[in-house]
Design an enzyme around this catalytic site. Sequence first.
Site, short mmCIF file in Angstrom:
data_model
loop_
_atom_site.label_atom_id
_atom_site.label_comp_id
_atom_site.label_asym_id
_atom_site.label_seq_id
_atom_site.Cartn_x
_atom_site.Cartn_y
_atom_site.Cartn_z
CG HIS A 243 -1.92 1.24 0.86
ND1 HIS A 243 -2.94 1.26 -0.05
CD2 HIS A 243 -1.80 2.49 1.32
CE1 HIS A 243 -3.43 2.48 -0.13
NE2 HIS A 243 -2.76 3.25 0.68
CE1 TYR A 247 -2.07 7.89 -0.79
CE2 TYR A 247 -1.96 5.73 0.24
CZ TYR A 247 -2.69 6.81 -0.20
OH TYR A 247 -4.04 6.80 -0.07
CG HIS A 394 -9.04 1.56 -7.83
ND1 HIS A 394 -9.28 2.85 -7.39
CD2 HIS A 394 -7.93 1.15 -7.16
CE1 HIS A 394 -8.36 3.19 -6.49
NE2 HIS A 394 -7.53 2.17 -6.35
CG PHE A 395 -4.67 -0.80 -10.24
CD1 PHE A 395 -3.92 -0.94 -11.38
CD2 PHE A 395 -5.15 -1.94 -9.62
CE1 PHE A 395 -3.65 -2.18 -11.91
CE2 PHE A 395 -4.89 -3.19 -10.14
CZ PHE A 395 -4.14 -3.32 -11.30
CG HIS A 396 -5.31 0.23 -15.58
ND1 HIS A 396 -5.38 -0.87 -14.81
CD2 HIS A 396 -4.32 -0.01 -16.49
CE1 HIS A 396 -4.49 -1.77 -15.23
NE2 HIS A 396 -3.83 -1.26 -16.24
NE ARG A 457 -6.41 -7.97 -10.16
CZ ARG A 457 -5.55 -7.41 -9.30
NH1 ARG A 457 -5.88 -7.32 -8.01
NH2 ARG A 457 -4.39 -6.94 -9.69
NE ARG A 458 -2.81 -10.39 -10.32
CZ ARG A 458 -2.02 -10.38 -9.27
NH1 ARG A 458 -2.24 -11.21 -8.28
NH2 ARG A 458 -0.99 -9.58 -9.22
#
Length: 568
Positions: A243, A247, A394-396, A457-458
């Site tokens: 995590h 950041y 989300h993370f794209h 996913r994956r």
Amino acid sequence: MQVASPLPQRQPSSLAFPKLAMLMEERTLVGAHVLTGMLALLLGSLMGPFQTFRRSPFVKEAFPDLQIPFFSFYYQALTIHGVMNALFFTTFFIVGFTYFITQRSLERPLWNRTLAWVSYAMMFVGLALVLFAIGSGQASVLYTFYPSLVAHPTFYIGLVLLVVGSWLVGANVFMTYAAWRKEHPGERVPLAVFAAIANFIMWIVATFGVAVEVLFMLLPLSLGWLKTTDPQMGRVLFWFFGHPLVYFWLIPAYISWYTMLPKQVGSKLFSDGLARVAFLMLVIFSVPVGVHHLFSDPGVSSVMKGIHTVFTFVVAVPSFLTAFNIGATLERAGRQRGARRALDWLWHQDFGNPVVAAQLAGMILFIAGGFSGIIQASLTLNIALHNTSWVPGHFHMTLAGAVTLTYIGIAYWIVPLIRNRALWSKKVALAQIYTWLVGMLIFGHGMGAAGIAGVPRRTDLSNAPYVNPDAAFFLNTSAISGVILLISLVLLLVNLVGTLFFSKEPVTEGAPVDTVGPAGSPLWLERWGLWVGIILVLAAVAWLPVVADALGTFASPGYTPFVPNPLK
Ligand code: HEM
Ligand SMILES: [Cu+2]
């Protein structure tokens, strides 16, 4: 509240930096890191569109034999994609950018240039080893390399070199700051360096988890020294690191938004003090939240899941502070450009300047990505969304959107400085940015909606016997976004090659760097020992119970992907 003391006489800078170019020593060092990072991005991202094609029912019917170029196996390509993008592109780029702002803002060379080249060499050898391991089909373990999957030892040695190299970078930056601080007592360090130091403190604490995992679990397993491994412990140690890793990517983008964008749009940051508080909150609260990646894991107690959920919502606060601070800064800029009515400033921005446009486009994606993050941070919703394509959706928008577009925006001024030539084409840059924005919006929406319909996913869906028909449309729109993003990647490559080899024009824009911090900003915010202490205490409180729960729960033999037998 501390009263701002009068500033001592400013020391003359020990190094004079030309405004529109770079010193040779900056050029080689910063250039080597930034360009290695961009190469990793291009290589890793090239896989992405083909992944969307392999996952689209339409493409499966129309081109049943479509393969991902150079790669024989979906997971091999997906490992290249995740590892190159998330681990190598980001780290190399961040290091180059951090060196640049540290030297420029403090107006002094790095503490030790030889050390900087040693760490570059370590990270580069790490990159080569990891590429070898994945490229030769011996490390299709994805970028999370969860045990009991086992990769070739060179994969783990490469990762160790990357991490240890980055620790040396941190040491070099801290020492440069310490030397500056000695000569500038009572002065406020410029915000960009403040944030960079906070970032590397967090990074060094966080990478401890993954270093333990790789050195004591995975590498010995891969070398045959250990016979069994503990998958739950591996996941716990990985997410102690995983995590804060996000950041570590985000803070340099925030550095650009907070300290460079105001100059680039002809405005002034609304509040420097608020920015420093936001950075400190980010680094303090990013370690005790990692269990939100383990919500569906049986080996973690629900009490710890609850505690990490609460901290997860706390760590969203600095992003709201950022939205407010940057929003107010952009409002000032918009008003200067003639905005009159309440929200007019939103469209009175410099959308035709690639450096600005890339960051604004990144922010648009970040709004969508940020809210999808808050949604999946809730334990109950996470259980429904976990391991579905919602998560890459989300993370794209955050990593591949806000962070990557901002880094690309930085590349559009820093590569010209490195090369001492103007950006090859502004038009191509704008086309690249807007295709990326539109592509990622369609991609994020398609992957998110398909995830709600239960698409995993994956997974190489072209080999799946059944795909929920409700999701087919969204998987197909994701493939359309794959085409758009492939075009965007080509435009990026063309412009980088053009700038490096074909641009003839001189550079016209200098580096947007501040060399002084505002005198009014509270000096106690620079009590680094205090922040490190708080981070360590919070990390212990939030993670020791999780580690204790995971101790001794599993003993599994290692498996190499595609060899469905235990290793030994
Ligand atoms: C250029 C356009 C891109 C496309 C079309 C794309 C597409 C995809 C797709 C379809 C997946 C999910 C595959 C699956 O779960 O089976 C994925 C995963 C991923 N992508 Fe991208 N991507 C792109 C760019 C990026 C960038 C720029 C980054 C980061 C800087 C990135 C980071 C990741 C990561 C970390 C994963 C997770 C891999 C895993 O599950 O192990 N992607 N991408
Ligand atoms: Cu997280």
